[in-house]
Write an enzyme that holds these catalytic residues in place. Structure first.
Site, short mmCIF file in Angstrom:
data_model
loop_
_atom_site.label_atom_id
_atom_site.label_comp_id
_atom_site.label_asym_id
_atom_site.label_seq_id
_atom_site.Cartn_x
_atom_site.Cartn_y
_atom_site.Cartn_z
N LYS A 13 -68.36 2.60 11.07
CA LYS A 13 -67.16 2.04 11.71
C LYS A 13 -66.77 2.82 12.97
O LYS A 13 -66.50 2.23 14.00
CB LYS A 13 -65.95 2.13 10.77
CG LYS A 13 -65.89 1.11 9.68
CD LYS A 13 -64.51 1.09 9.03
CE LYS A 13 -64.08 2.42 8.44
NZ LYS A 13 -64.91 2.89 7.31
N ARG A 88 -56.12 0.01 4.84
CA ARG A 88 -57.03 0.38 3.77
C ARG A 88 -56.51 -0.09 2.41
O ARG A 88 -57.17 0.13 1.40
CB ARG A 88 -57.17 1.89 3.74
CG ARG A 88 -58.48 2.42 4.35
CD ARG A 88 -58.45 3.90 4.17
NE ARG A 88 -59.69 4.59 4.25
CZ ARG A 88 -60.18 5.16 5.34
NH1 ARG A 88 -59.60 5.01 6.49
NH2 ARG A 88 -61.28 5.88 5.27
N ARG A 122 -74.06 13.16 8.05
CA ARG A 122 -73.23 13.00 9.24
C ARG A 122 -72.73 14.36 9.75
O ARG A 122 -72.33 15.21 8.97
CB ARG A 122 -72.04 12.11 8.87
CG ARG A 122 -71.06 11.88 10.00
CD ARG A 122 -70.28 10.63 9.80
NE ARG A 122 -69.37 10.70 8.66
CZ ARG A 122 -68.59 9.68 8.30
NH1 ARG A 122 -68.64 8.55 8.95
NH2 ARG A 122 -67.78 9.80 7.27
N ARG A 152 -67.73 17.31 8.09
CA ARG A 152 -66.39 17.10 7.52
C ARG A 152 -66.40 17.53 6.06
O ARG A 152 -67.33 17.21 5.32
CB ARG A 152 -66.04 15.60 7.57
CG ARG A 152 -65.45 15.18 8.89
CD ARG A 152 -65.34 13.67 9.00
NE ARG A 152 -64.65 13.02 7.88
CZ ARG A 152 -64.38 11.72 7.83
NH1 ARG A 152 -64.74 10.93 8.84
NH2 ARG A 152 -63.77 11.20 6.81
N ARG A 163 -64.46 8.92 -2.63
CA ARG A 163 -64.12 8.06 -1.48
C ARG A 163 -64.69 6.66 -1.68
O ARG A 163 -64.05 5.66 -1.35
CB ARG A 163 -64.62 8.67 -0.18
CG ARG A 163 -63.78 9.89 0.23
CD ARG A 163 -64.40 10.64 1.38
NE ARG A 163 -64.47 9.88 2.60
CZ ARG A 163 -65.34 10.12 3.58
NH1 ARG A 163 -66.23 11.09 3.45
NH2 ARG A 163 -65.32 9.39 4.66
P1 AMP Z 1 -61.79 8.21 7.75
O1 AMP Z 1 -62.01 9.15 8.88
O2 AMP Z 1 -61.39 6.84 8.20
O3 AMP Z 1 -62.94 8.19 6.77
O4 AMP Z 1 -60.53 8.77 6.93
C1 AMP Z 1 -60.56 10.05 6.34
C2 AMP Z 1 -59.45 10.17 5.31
O5 AMP Z 1 -58.17 10.01 5.96
C3 AMP Z 1 -59.45 9.16 4.19
O6 AMP Z 1 -60.33 9.52 3.13
C4 AMP Z 1 -57.98 9.20 3.75
O7 AMP Z 1 -57.70 10.37 3.00
C5 AMP Z 1 -57.26 9.33 5.09
N1 AMP Z 1 -56.95 8.02 5.69
C6 AMP Z 1 -57.44 7.50 6.86
N2 AMP Z 1 -56.95 6.27 7.09
C7 AMP Z 1 -56.13 5.99 6.04
C8 AMP Z 1 -55.34 4.86 5.68
N3 AMP Z 1 -55.30 3.75 6.44
N4 AMP Z 1 -54.62 4.93 4.53
C9 AMP Z 1 -54.63 6.03 3.76
N5 AMP Z 1 -55.37 7.12 4.03
C10 AMP Z 1 -56.12 7.11 5.16
#
Ligand code: AMP
Length: 206
Positions: A13, A88, A122, A152, A163
């Site tokens: 994404k 989400r 990654r 990360r 996740r």
């Molecule tokens: P990402 O970089 O999109 O994989 O997001 C990393 C982490 O940020 C996720 O595992 C959540 O803990 C938090 N996070 C990001 N976007 C959201 C969202 N829309 N709602 C809730 N938690 C989020």
């Protein structure tokens, strides 16, 4: 143009969002990047969010909804935006519908069994957010800005399974949600990066 990118962790994404936002000159809004920035800058929001990210759990809806609502009012979102990682949950999607209308939800589809390898390989740039994969990029520094790459914490094996579970339970229902609204457009994310970008562009232009 107002877009949402859906897809499980590791679907690509972020990489596709960056390319598409650049092509259509719209703001790329990644809630994950925003939260990681808050944590790096040791803000109160970052302190509250950190435990959720570390466990691979979602940050509470109210926190993230306020953050996005605020963010899309900024000048750079005036001509459109691409939401990467939001909504989400269905609660977030309904809140979003209450403050703006989106044009399309692009769903990047990747078979589940491919995701763990994609996530664990990654590597990220802490400064510009660029993402690489160890199978195609072996240097230790970012090709765009030279910063040392890192993995990360939540890309490590112990968090990835949670996740993916959280994605299945809370986020995957959004595919049907946007399909019912006639806004869903699914692309095959199990292809090389350029091919996926081309498929998204073709769909959006059509
Ligand atoms: P990402 O970089 O999109 O994989 O997001 C990393 C982490 O940020 C996720 O595992 C959540 O803990 C938090 N996070 C990001 N976007 C959201 C969202 N829309 N709602 C809730 N938690 C989020």
């Amino acid at each position: 143009m107002k877009l949402i990118f859906l897809g499980p962790p590791g679907a690509g994404k972020g990489t596709q969002a960056e390319r598409i936002a650049e092509r259509y000159e719209i703001a790329h809004i990644s809630t994950g990047d925003m939260l990681r920035g808050e944590i790096r800058n040791a803000t109160p929001l970052g302190a509250a969010a950190k435990a959720y990210l570390d466990r691979g759990e979602l940050v509470p809806d109210s926190v993230i909804i306020d953050m996005v609502k605020d963010r899309i009012q900024r000048e750079d979102s005036k001509y459109g935006f691409l939401l990467d990682g939001f909504p989400r949950t269905v609660v977030q999607a309904e809140a979003l519908a209450g403050f703006t209308d989106i044009d399309f939800a692009v769903n990047i589809d990747v078979p589940f069994e491919r995701l763990v390898a994609r996530i664990s390989g990654r590597r990220m740039c802490p400064d510009c957010g660029a993402a690489y994969h160890v199978s195609t990029y072996t240097a230790a520094t970012c090709s765009k800005c030279g910063a040392a790459l890192y993995q990360r914490d939540d890309d490590k094996e112990e968090t990835v399974a949670n996740r993916l579970k959280v994605y299945t339970e809370k986020t995957a229902p959004l595919i049907a949600y946007y399909e019912n609204k006639g806004k869903l457009f699914t692309v095959n994310g199990d292809a090389d990066i350029d091919a996926v970008t081309n498929e998204i562009v073709k769909g959006l232009d059509a």
